[in-house]
Scaffold this motif. Structure first.
Motif: not given
Length: 634
Positions: A322-329, A334-340, A342-351, A440-441
């Motif tokens: 229920n920590d809205l500040i950190r959930r929003h962040w 997650q949106l930024w990692v999935n966008h930047e 996408l298709g990289s093997r680093q994505r699961p690790v960064l998430l 999902r966060a």
């Protein structure tokens, strides 16, 4: 699976096949440095098949006495294998097996310990495979009995019980050299698992063994008679009695009292050869110390894991959810990692890393002008990131810091005992996270089971777990996975029992992530990593004390031997100091550190240049002798 090379050894690796290979093949014994199978290889070349059968019968009687389940087979040459499926929740390292293997080797002349002692190349042929001499390995007994043995498996402490039964406890079987970190970690482990002091030192109650002592051990304790096939001399029999007593919580004082009892007349007679009471006491203390050190080192095999708090889907806390500040962040990150990526093997690790940062920030609870801030090192972050390796965490943090528009900003570089300080800022994304992204966060640590299953399947499983997808195409699209990779991930999740697929509908399976963690023995892995990190911190604090402090008057009470200037270093108590110095002496001289040498050379060169300019002399620096730019590790 391995096949023999031209030299006859299993040195060529191949994937497992459905059909039986048409060549001799073997399966590896260790995975990630641990094993769940004790494989004993008996060779008939030197002593003949009759001696092999005698050795196998003898070791089977000991294994069954200690709660082991076994499967045996025989080859065309007369050799035999004894396979002991170990408990899956406590996979063992080669060091956990070495004492037992050495003890068995001295008693069983046909035993070959090489397969179990080879971590990287150790392998064993299984029943049904082809033999080098022709024919196939024949299973002893029925296939149903073999399946039952590998399904039910042995009791979780069978290896330690075998060592105690054979009286194989001794310093001569331990590695002679260790790294400084390993030595300090071992010392910390012993300190945590041994309570009391002096003659009252004993094993911690949570590691006690409560089952009855073996009848053969009690016979020797009462009468002094022993089976020479089990114990070559009375010393091993005596050590077996001591080890069994220590495993049940006895101290030196308790065992001294037992020596005067009638039911331990045989043990008293075994020590009588030392003559004087003082010599007997010295020998007894030496044997108890050896047994106590060994029992503490293998205490994990005896600990009851049922007290652990179990979880069903994650390690989150409702307050953090229920920590809205950190959930929003986290949703934005997650949106930024999935966008930047996408298709990289680093994505699961960064998430996983950004989620662990959100959780660590929630625990710290620090906000600076509404922005979450957290000071944390890579070692601590590796636990919240699902037992990710420290090097992978450091690499991921470097990627997050250096990528433009990143949601992670390093505001202060760590120094001394201070960790890097990060601000969780708003990333440069085209849109704000919506309701689905916020749902999902989850501000919670990544479950350690993903270190076994692979981080790439985490998104798919969490989507199914929270009821956000139910069809395969929807799951692959929501997790941004390709068709081939997506179906491979779904197959892995189904094999682990986490999901089910029926007529194209995905549902949560009967298994949980905690079940995966228990079957993989991750509790042991977590405890060992925590101990290793503690040891590294002890050595680091000691290095800081030596490097940056100035000697002063030594406190005779031993509380503060150094007056630290410029650094806020916590006190090391007497026990920590003794453990550290004992480990340092055991490890021997440390290897040369090229980083420190480079720093010293650079400082010497700069001092020389400064002094030369001060004297008015012109100094020419050879281009090939310049000080290299140093990348100091974090």
């Amino acid at each position: 699976m391995a096949e023999p090379s031209a030299g006859g050894k299993f040195a060529i690796s191949r994937g497992l096949t459905v059909r039986l290979p048409d060549f001799p093949a073997a399966v590896p014994l260790y995975k990630r440095g641990r094993t769940e199978l004790l494989a004993l290889d008996f060779d008939a070349k030197r002593h003949g098949s009759a001696q092999v059968d005698a050795d196998v019968a003898r070791v089977l009687s000991w294994l069954h006495e200690c709660g082991g389940r076994t499967v045996t087979d025989r080859s065309a040459s007369g050799g035999r294998h004894v396979l002991v499926p170990l408990a899956s929740d406590t996979p063992l390292r080669v060091e956990d097996l070495r004492i037992l293997l050495v003890s068995l080797k001295t008693r069983l002349p046909t035993l070959d310990t090489a397969p179990m002692l080879g971590v990287s190349q150790g392998c064993i042929s299984v029943p049904g495979t082809r033999c080098r001499e022709g024919g196939h390995r024949q299973l002893d007994g029925t296939l149903a009995a073999a399946i039952d043995a590998f399904t039910l498996r042995s009791e979780r402490n069978v290896v330690a019980r075998m060592v105690a039964l054979l009286g194989g406890v001794g310093a001569e079987h331990r590695p002679s050299r260790r790294t400084a970190v390993a030595s300090v970690a071992a010392s910390l482990t012993l300190a945590d698992r041994i309570v009391g002091s002096g003659d009252e030192r004993r094993l911690h109650p949570r590691y006690h063994w409560t089952t009855p002592v073996s009848a053969s051990v009690m016979v020797f304790a009462r009468t002094g008679k022993f089976d020479r096939k089990r114990w070559p001399t009375s010393s091993e029999a005596r050590q077996s009695v001591i080890s069994n007593a220590v495993l049940r919580g006895a101290s030196i004082s308790d065992i001294e009292a037992l020596l005067g009892a009638d039911d331990h007349a045989g043990l008293r007679q075994a020590y009588a050869r030392y003559g004087s009471p003082a010599a007997i006491g010295t020998a007894l203390r030496r044997d108890v110390d050896k047994a106590l050190t060994w029992a503490a080192s293998v205490g994990e095999q005896f600990r009851d894991l049922t007290h652990k708090t179990r979880h069903t889907g994650g390690y989150g806390d409702e307050g953090f959810r229920n920590d809205l500040i950190r959930r929003h962040w986290l949703a934005s990150a997650q949106l930024w990692v999935n966008h930047e990526f996408l298709g990289s093997r680093q994505r699961p690790v960064l998430l996983a890393v950004v989620q662990s940062l959100a959780y660590s920030s929630a625990i710290a609870g620090e906000l600076v002008e509404g922005v979450p801030v957290v000071a944390i090192g890579g070692r601590s972050l590796s636990h919240a990131a699902g037992l990710m390796s420290e090097s992978t965490v450091w690499t991921a943090l470097r990627v997050l810091r250096e990528t433009p528009g990143s949601p992670v900003l390093r505001v202060a570089r760590g120094a001394g005992q201070l960790a890097d300080r990060y601000a969780l800022t708003t990333p440069a994304v085209g849109s704000r996270p919506g309701a689905v992204a916020l749902e999902r966060a989850h501000v919670e640590p990544v479950h350690p089971s993903w270190s076994v299953l692979g981080l790439r399947g985490r998104d798919v499983y969490e989507l199914i777990l929270h009821g956000q997808v139910s069809a395969v195409p929807e799951a692959l699209a929501a997790a941004r996975l390709g068709t081939s990779a997506g179906y491979a991930i779904l197959a892995d999740l189904r094999t682990a029992g986490l999901i089910t697929l029926h007529r194209g509908v995905l549902t949560v399976g009967a298994g949980t992530l905690d079940d995966v963690a228990a079957s993989a023995g991750l509790d042991t892995v977590v405890d060992e990593r925590i101990t290793r990190h503690r040891a590294e911190r002890v050595l680091w604090m000691t290095w800081l004390n030596i490097r940056f402090s100035t000697p002063s008057e030594i406190d005779l009470a031993g509380q503060r031997p150094f007056e630290v200037s410029g650094w806020e270093v916590p006190d090391l108590d007497v026990r920590d100091s003794e453990l550290m110095w004992a480990a340092t002496m055991a490890a021997g001289p440390p290897p040369t550190d090229p980083l420190l040498e480079a720093i010293e050379r650079r400082e010497h060169r700069l001092n020389f240049l400064s002094e030369s300019r001060h004297r008015g002399r012109q100094v020419q620096v050879v281009a090939g002798d310049r000080g290299a730019e140093l990348d100091v590790p974090e």
